[in-house]
Design an enzyme around this catalytic site. Sequence first.
Site, PDB file in Angstrom:
ATOM      1  N   ASN A 156       0.804  -1.242   0.000  1.00 35.74           N
ATOM      2  CA  ASN A 156       0.000   0.000   0.000  1.00 35.74           C
ATOM      3  C   ASN A 156       0.831   1.284   0.000  1.00 35.74           C
ATOM      4  OD1 ASN A 156       0.737  -0.436   2.662  1.00 35.74           O
ATOM      5  ND2 ASN A 156      -1.225   0.214   3.503  1.00 35.74           N
ATOM      6  N   LYS A 179      12.659  -7.182   1.091  1.00 41.72           N
ATOM      7  CA  LYS A 179      11.713  -7.864   0.203  1.00 41.72           C
ATOM      8  C   LYS A 179      10.457  -7.028   0.064  1.00 41.72           C
ATOM      9  CE  LYS A 179       8.156 -10.510   0.409  1.00 41.72           C
ATOM     10  NZ  LYS A 179       7.466 -10.155  -0.829  1.00 41.72           N
ATOM     11  N   PRO A 180      10.285  -6.347  -1.091  1.00 45.74           N
ATOM     12  CA  PRO A 180       9.042  -5.594  -1.305  1.00 45.74           C
ATOM     13  C   PRO A 180       7.869  -6.538  -1.592  1.00 45.74           C
ATOM     14  CG  PRO A 180      10.730  -5.077  -2.985  1.00 45.74           C
ATOM     15  CD  PRO A 180      11.192  -6.273  -2.236  1.00 45.74           C
ATOM     16  N   GLY A 232       3.004  -4.902   7.575  1.00 52.63           N
ATOM     17  CA  GLY A 232       2.011  -5.714   6.859  1.00 52.63           C
ATOM     18  C   GLY A 232       0.910  -6.138   7.801  1.00 52.63           C
ATOM     19  N   GLU A 254       5.049  -3.286  12.241  1.00 58.14           N
ATOM     20  CA  GLU A 254       4.029  -2.269  11.949  1.00 58.14           C
ATOM     21  C   GLU A 254       2.867  -3.022  11.313  1.00 58.14           C
ATOM     22  OE1 GLU A 254       4.071   0.811  12.781  1.00 58.14           O
ATOM     23  OE2 GLU A 254       6.154   1.096  13.340  1.00 58.14           O
ATOM     24  N   CYS A 288      -3.034   1.644   6.713  1.00 61.63           N
ATOM     25  CA  CYS A 288      -3.172   1.069   8.050  1.00 61.63           C
ATOM     26  C   CYS A 288      -3.763   2.071   9.031  1.00 61.63           C
ATOM     27  CB  CYS A 288      -1.813   0.582   8.530  1.00 61.63           C
ATOM     28  SG  CYS A 288      -0.574   1.867   8.414  1.00 61.63           S
ATOM     29  N   GLU A 385     -10.344  -4.964   9.898  1.00 59.60           N
ATOM     30  CA  GLU A 385      -9.841  -3.884   9.052  1.00 59.60           C
ATOM     31  C   GLU A 385     -10.574  -3.936   7.694  1.00 59.60           C
ATOM     32  OE1 GLU A 385      -5.662  -4.452   8.291  1.00 59.60           O
ATOM     33  OE2 GLU A 385      -5.257  -2.316   8.443  1.00 59.60           O
TER      34      GLU A 385
HETATM   35  P1  NAP Z   1       0.731  -8.792   4.074  1.00 58.57           P
HETATM   36  O1  NAP Z   1      -0.074  -9.731   3.279  1.00 58.57           O
HETATM   37  O2  NAP Z   1       0.985  -9.126   5.504  1.00 58.57           O
HETATM   38  O3  NAP Z   1       2.096  -8.632   3.268  1.00 58.57           O
HETATM   39  C1  NAP Z   1       3.138  -7.790   3.718  1.00 58.57           C
HETATM   40  C2  NAP Z   1       4.459  -8.362   3.264  1.00 58.57           C
HETATM   41  O4  NAP Z   1       4.653  -9.635   3.873  1.00 58.57           O
HETATM   42  C3  NAP Z   1       4.557  -8.574   1.758  1.00 58.57           C
HETATM   43  O5  NAP Z   1       5.877  -8.319   1.345  1.00 58.57           O
HETATM   44  C4  NAP Z   1       4.225 -10.054   1.632  1.00 58.57           C
HETATM   45  O6  NAP Z   1       4.775 -10.658   0.486  1.00 58.57           O
HETATM   46  C5  NAP Z   1       4.881 -10.610   2.874  1.00 58.57           C
HETATM   47  N1  NAP Z   1       4.339 -11.903   3.287  1.00 58.57           N
HETATM   48  C6  NAP Z   1       3.126 -12.443   2.986  1.00 58.57           C
HETATM   49  N2  NAP Z   1       3.013 -13.654   3.571  1.00 58.57           N
HETATM   50  C7  NAP Z   1       4.159 -13.865   4.251  1.00 58.57           C
HETATM   51  C8  NAP Z   1       4.641 -14.948   5.065  1.00 58.57           C
HETATM   52  N3  NAP Z   1       3.915 -16.026   5.310  1.00 58.57           N
HETATM   53  N4  NAP Z   1       5.869 -14.826   5.603  1.00 58.57           N
HETATM   54  C9  NAP Z   1       6.593 -13.735   5.392  1.00 58.57           C
HETATM   55  N5  NAP Z   1       6.220 -12.687   4.624  1.00 58.57           N
HETATM   56  C10 NAP Z   1       5.002 -12.756   4.081  1.00 58.57           C
HETATM   57  O7  NAP Z   1       0.128  -7.326   4.077  1.00 58.57           O
HETATM   58  P2  NAP Z   1      -0.324  -6.468   2.815  1.00 58.57           P
HETATM   59  O8  NAP Z   1      -1.620  -7.015   2.349  1.00 58.57           O
HETATM   60  O9  NAP Z   1       0.785  -6.331   1.842  1.00 58.57           O
HETATM   61  O10 NAP Z   1      -0.515  -5.028   3.474  1.00 58.57           O
HETATM   62  C11 NAP Z   1      -1.660  -4.656   4.109  1.00 58.57           C
HETATM   63  C12 NAP Z   1      -1.528  -4.781   5.610  1.00 58.57           C
HETATM   64  O11 NAP Z   1      -0.398  -4.030   6.041  1.00 58.57           O
HETATM   65  C13 NAP Z   1      -2.703  -4.198   6.348  1.00 58.57           C
HETATM   66  O12 NAP Z   1      -3.064  -5.022   7.415  1.00 58.57           O
HETATM   67  C14 NAP Z   1      -2.176  -2.856   6.858  1.00 58.57           C
HETATM   68  O13 NAP Z   1      -2.846  -2.355   7.970  1.00 58.57           O
HETATM   69  C15 NAP Z   1      -0.764  -3.203   7.135  1.00 58.57           C
HETATM   70  N6  NAP Z   1       0.074  -1.988   7.148  1.00 58.57           N
HETATM   71  C16 NAP Z   1       0.538  -1.545   8.349  1.00 58.57           C
HETATM   72  C17 NAP Z   1       1.283  -0.377   8.403  1.00 58.57           C
HETATM   73  C18 NAP Z   1       1.814   0.135   9.709  1.00 58.57           C
HETATM   74  O14 NAP Z   1       2.690   0.991   9.664  1.00 58.57           O
HETATM   75  N7  NAP Z   1       1.332  -0.325  10.853  1.00 58.57           N
HETATM   76  C19 NAP Z   1       1.561   0.323   7.232  1.00 58.57           C
HETATM   77  C20 NAP Z   1       1.068  -0.154   6.021  1.00 58.57           C
HETATM   78  C21 NAP Z   1       0.326  -1.340   6.015  1.00 58.57           C
HETATM   79  P3  NAP Z   1       3.886 -10.894  -0.834  1.00 58.57           P
HETATM   80  O15 NAP Z   1       3.509  -9.541  -1.303  1.00 58.57           O
HETATM   81  O16 NAP Z   1       4.844 -11.585  -1.713  1.00 58.57           O
HETATM   82  O17 NAP Z   1       2.714 -11.715  -0.407  1.00 58.57           O
END
Ligand code: NAP
Length: 484
Positions: A156, A179-180, A232, A254, A288, A385
């Site tokens: 995001n 890793k993006p 994430g 985060e 988030c 969320e």
């Molecule tokens: P996500 O599915 O948790 O993915 C985040 C990152 O983790 C991606 O690089 C993803 O790779 C990787 N990932 C996925 N499964 C994994 C696993 N089993 N082991 C290790 N890494 C893994 O989150 P998202 O959908 O990208 O982002 C949305 C979430 O992020 C929301 O919940 C949002 O609230 C949160 N967020 C929090 C903040 C904060 O500062 N608190 C800021 C922004 C977003 P892939 O893309 O290859 O799947």
Amino acid sequence: MNDFSGMLLQANLIGGEWGGADRGATIAVTNPAAGTELGHVPNCGAAETNRAITAATLAFADWSRSDLSFRVDLLHKLHDALMDNQEPLAQLLTAEQGKPLAEARGEIAIGAAYVRWFAEEVRRAKGEIVPAPTADRRLMVTRHPVGVVGAITPWNFPSSMLARKLAPALAAGCTVVAKPATATPFSGLAWGKLCQDVGFPDGVVNILTGSAREIAGAIMASPDVRKVTFTGSTDVGKVLIRQSADTVKKVSMELGGNAPFIVFDDADIDAAIEGAMIAKYRNMGQTCVCTNRFYVQAGVHDAFVARLKEATEAMLVGDGTQDGVVQGPMIDMAGVEKVEEMIADATSKGGKVITGGNRHAKGGTFFEPTIITDASPDMQFATEEIFGPLSAVFKFETEEEAIEAANATEFGLAAYAYTKSLGRTFRLNEGLQYGLIGINSGLITTVEAPFGGLKESGMGKEGGSQGLEDYLSVKYMCVAGLDG
Ligand code: NAP
């Protein structure tokens, strides 16, 4: 030919070399507004990640001992390179992520600002001389780079989330394996190019794309990676916290949010609407810190809802590169379906859709900005969320009731409130279980202040002086025998 073609790197950066996956596999990246293919990135796994960790470990020896002024100069050059390339980087960000161009430009600028902030802040990463209990001793507390850092970022904010990790890590003297997210890898890879262009030594910054499980698995298993910083979802964050136990890594998390936005009877309604639009609909509701639940006091409820409806309906939905567009597409169909599921759940429990509610006529992953009133605590969005352009409005009577409802979630990232009462402002500060609190503002993130959640929204801070702490280890040294 796009404006951003010079920034579109379809390879990974390991030890100063750009290359593909060992097995030659790639992943296609899609432009969510057009539905067209933007390019491909390598589908790397554990073997490439282990090479990146080795490169980062070797580079750490010199980088961690390099002159502070050398690191600071490089960070200032990186800041300038980001700003000099703001337009192509923003175009690239909009192309892969969908957010309106104005927001993308802002994201590049705040990412650059984090780089400058940590270049400044590291010059004040002081130690301490502690008064010793006996005259023959001197006690010193010193701070040192924590080691190789693994950084995993979401789709995001593919540029600024990396900025908040790379900048403090590099300033502190750490090296990085990043890793993006797979949906938006190009903005992260562009950081690799710019770091290389301005002269960061080989191996200091490594960026890999591909299988999350394999790359993150190798990062988590490695005893050489001393810290992991993740942004994430809470579910994935919990997995990483568990995995960090085996090598006792330092972690920053985060994670997800469920932000309440409370409007009291004494609020300035114009300001509340302005804040509500930013806090709810920025990045199509996919941040988030986006408002998940509006709580509006009975005396201003109807007026606030009428104004929110008017402002919501005035938003132009479309391709983020087009003038005037403030709502782009959602990132993928899974996001669209989740919003639909929440609307169906709410309406089955008495919620009223007063605007929107459907997929947008533009097709693809475009969705109508939506408002549901008469929300109640048993609805899905009360505890989950939303991550989409859906406003859920709850009505409340008393301050105590609002604070209690706001805290009724396992999340604790951002909370917003609109009031003119100073006394209430301090009661909110004490009562709201949130790491970020915005009073009379819907946009509070700034490089100077610590960003981070409480409860299941995470641990550690990004930004502020606290954002550097996470990349430093503290050592205490006792020098004894000074009498002789
Ligand atoms: P996500 O599915 O948790 O993915 C985040 C990152 O983790 C991606 O690089 C993803 O790779 C990787 N990932 C996925 N499964 C994994 C696993 N089993 N082991 C290790 N890494 C893994 O989150 P998202 O959908 O990208 O982002 C949305 C979430 O992020 C929301 O919940 C949002 O609230 C949160 N967020 C929090 C903040 C904060 O500062 N608190 C800021 C922004 C977003 P892939 O893309 O290859 O799947």
